[in-house]
Design an enzyme around this catalytic site. Sequence first.
Site, PDB file in Angstrom:
ATOM      1  N   LYS A   1       1.049  -0.973  -0.049  1.00  0.00           N
ATOM      2  CA  LYS A   1      -0.011   0.017  -0.068  1.00  0.00           C
ATOM      3  C   LYS A   1       1.192   1.440   0.394  1.00  0.00           C
ATOM      4  O   LYS A   1       1.343   1.444   1.339  1.00  0.00           O
ATOM      5  CB  LYS A   1      -1.113   0.073   0.726  1.00  0.00           C
ATOM      6  CG  LYS A   1      -1.361   1.337   1.188  1.00  0.00           C
ATOM      7  CD  LYS A   1      -2.672   0.922   2.399  1.00  0.00           C
ATOM      8  CE  LYS A   1      -3.793   2.086   2.679  1.00  0.00           C
ATOM      9  NZ  LYS A   1      -4.642   2.130   3.322  1.00  0.00           N
TER      10      LYS A   1
ATOM     11  N   LYS B   1      -2.364  -1.584  -3.763  1.00  0.00           N
ATOM     12  CA  LYS B   1      -3.235  -0.258  -3.570  1.00  0.00           C
ATOM     13  C   LYS B   1      -2.181   1.015  -4.161  1.00  0.00           C
ATOM     14  O   LYS B   1      -1.028   1.097  -3.006  1.00  0.00           O
ATOM     15  CB  LYS B   1      -3.882  -0.535  -2.610  1.00  0.00           C
ATOM     16  CG  LYS B   1      -4.882   1.191  -2.136  1.00  0.00           C
ATOM     17  CD  LYS B   1      -5.537   0.925  -0.630  1.00  0.00           C
ATOM     18  CE  LYS B   1      -5.853   2.326  -0.312  1.00  0.00           C
ATOM     19  NZ  LYS B   1      -6.185   1.873   1.212  1.00  0.00           N
TER      20      LYS B   1
HETATM   21  C1  PBG Z   1      -6.974   3.609   5.733  1.00  0.00           C
HETATM   22  C2  PBG Z   1      -7.550   3.453   4.326  1.00  0.00           C
HETATM   23  C3  PBG Z   1      -7.649   4.635   3.745  1.00  0.00           C
HETATM   24  C4  PBG Z   1      -7.970   3.833   2.328  1.00  0.00           C
HETATM   25  C5  PBG Z   1      -8.875   2.155   2.820  1.00  0.00           C
HETATM   26  N1  PBG Z   1      -8.450   2.051   3.966  1.00  0.00           N
HETATM   27  C6  PBG Z   1      -6.408   5.589   3.601  1.00  0.00           C
HETATM   28  C7  PBG Z   1      -5.721   6.202   3.856  1.00  0.00           C
HETATM   29  O1  PBG Z   1      -4.868   5.456   4.151  1.00  0.00           O
HETATM   30  O2  PBG Z   1      -5.400   7.139   4.494  1.00  0.00           O
HETATM   31  C8  PBG Z   1      -8.174   4.381   0.465  1.00  0.00           C
HETATM   32  C9  PBG Z   1      -9.255   3.911  -0.359  1.00  0.00           C
HETATM   33  C10 PBG Z   1      -9.554   4.580  -0.719  1.00  0.00           C
HETATM   34  O3  PBG Z   1      -8.815   6.375  -1.151  1.00  0.00           O
HETATM   35  O4  PBG Z   1     -10.747   4.574  -2.135  1.00  0.00           O
HETATM   36  N2  PBG Z   1      -6.206   3.054   6.393  1.00  0.00           N
END
Ligand code: PBG
Length: 333
Positions: free
Chosen positions: A202, A257
Amino acid sequence: MKENFSHYPNTRMRRLRRTSAIRNLVSETSLSSHDLIYPAFITESEESEDIGSMPGTQRLCLNDLLQLAEKLVSLNIPAIALFPVIQNEKKTVDGKEAFNSNGLIQKAISKLKSQFPELIVISDVALDPYTTHGQDGIIDENNYVLNDVTNETLKKQALSHAEAGADIVAPSDMMDGRIGSIREEFEKNQFHNTMILSYAAKYASCFYNPFRDAVNSKDNLASGDKRTYQMDPSNSDESYREVSMDINEGADIVMIKPAMMYQDIISNIKSKFSIPVFAYQVSGEYAMIRAAADAGYLNHKDAVMESVLSIKRSGASGILTYSAIDIAQWLSE
Ligand code: PBG
């Protein structure tokens, strides 16, 4: 790599593109509603609310969530991923609302599973919706997110989701060792079949901004960022280490992601590891296409379909996308 020695005019690539019938026969990738996972925001409010930064999506109240679930089942979308919007009064420095067995997400999971047992429920494991500072973990006096201390809370959060009936928990926090801690906790508590979908690679991406608006963590996070735990967008080899660690710790599925801008990573991971790879077309990727379509610069359907087909072609077998319902409807037309 397969060798190919082709010369014109013996080879005319356009022969195989001449009609849609032959194009379909030689097509290498196809999209189906079975590939899709719908990410849903849920709120404690009595009524659903539109999300300004993500036109066409809503923070759903419990009743509307159940109606949505019915729609997913009827469209053959196999799974829903849940993200809670927590009222500011319930946010704390340590995010302990995250493992309240009577919390919003825990109640939503058990309602969904009792009414739609066939729908796979995926729950997000991370503390950002629950902390006053908007970080995914617990911080020290210098605002540094503490790894091992955070894992203790994530473990409790994941267990509370499993107890509520989640089929899959999805840690999106990027702490080291959290997959192993959660797996151990599940084995100890007889949740042998609860799966872990690890957000293994991520990236610290600006494309999460609309999501932070959707879950109301944007102001909490303010000028903070997540670069001490999410991956640096310039790195690729590092994703192998992340993925192999998570596989060794007991992940069942790994996720990459964002999706559209990280298709090289999806493709690399798919070819190096024999584990299912999912990808998340994130909020900013959704918002970008949607904004261009609303402005008349792109055709909405064509842009969404091409983007998601490309994510599948790069190697993702499951795709989280806010366009899942539109796609399933278009596919059934
Ligand atoms: C937080 C989380 C995020 C997303 C999914 N879980 C945001 C972040 O890490 O700040 C992002 C998903 C999206 O942007 O659609 N744990």
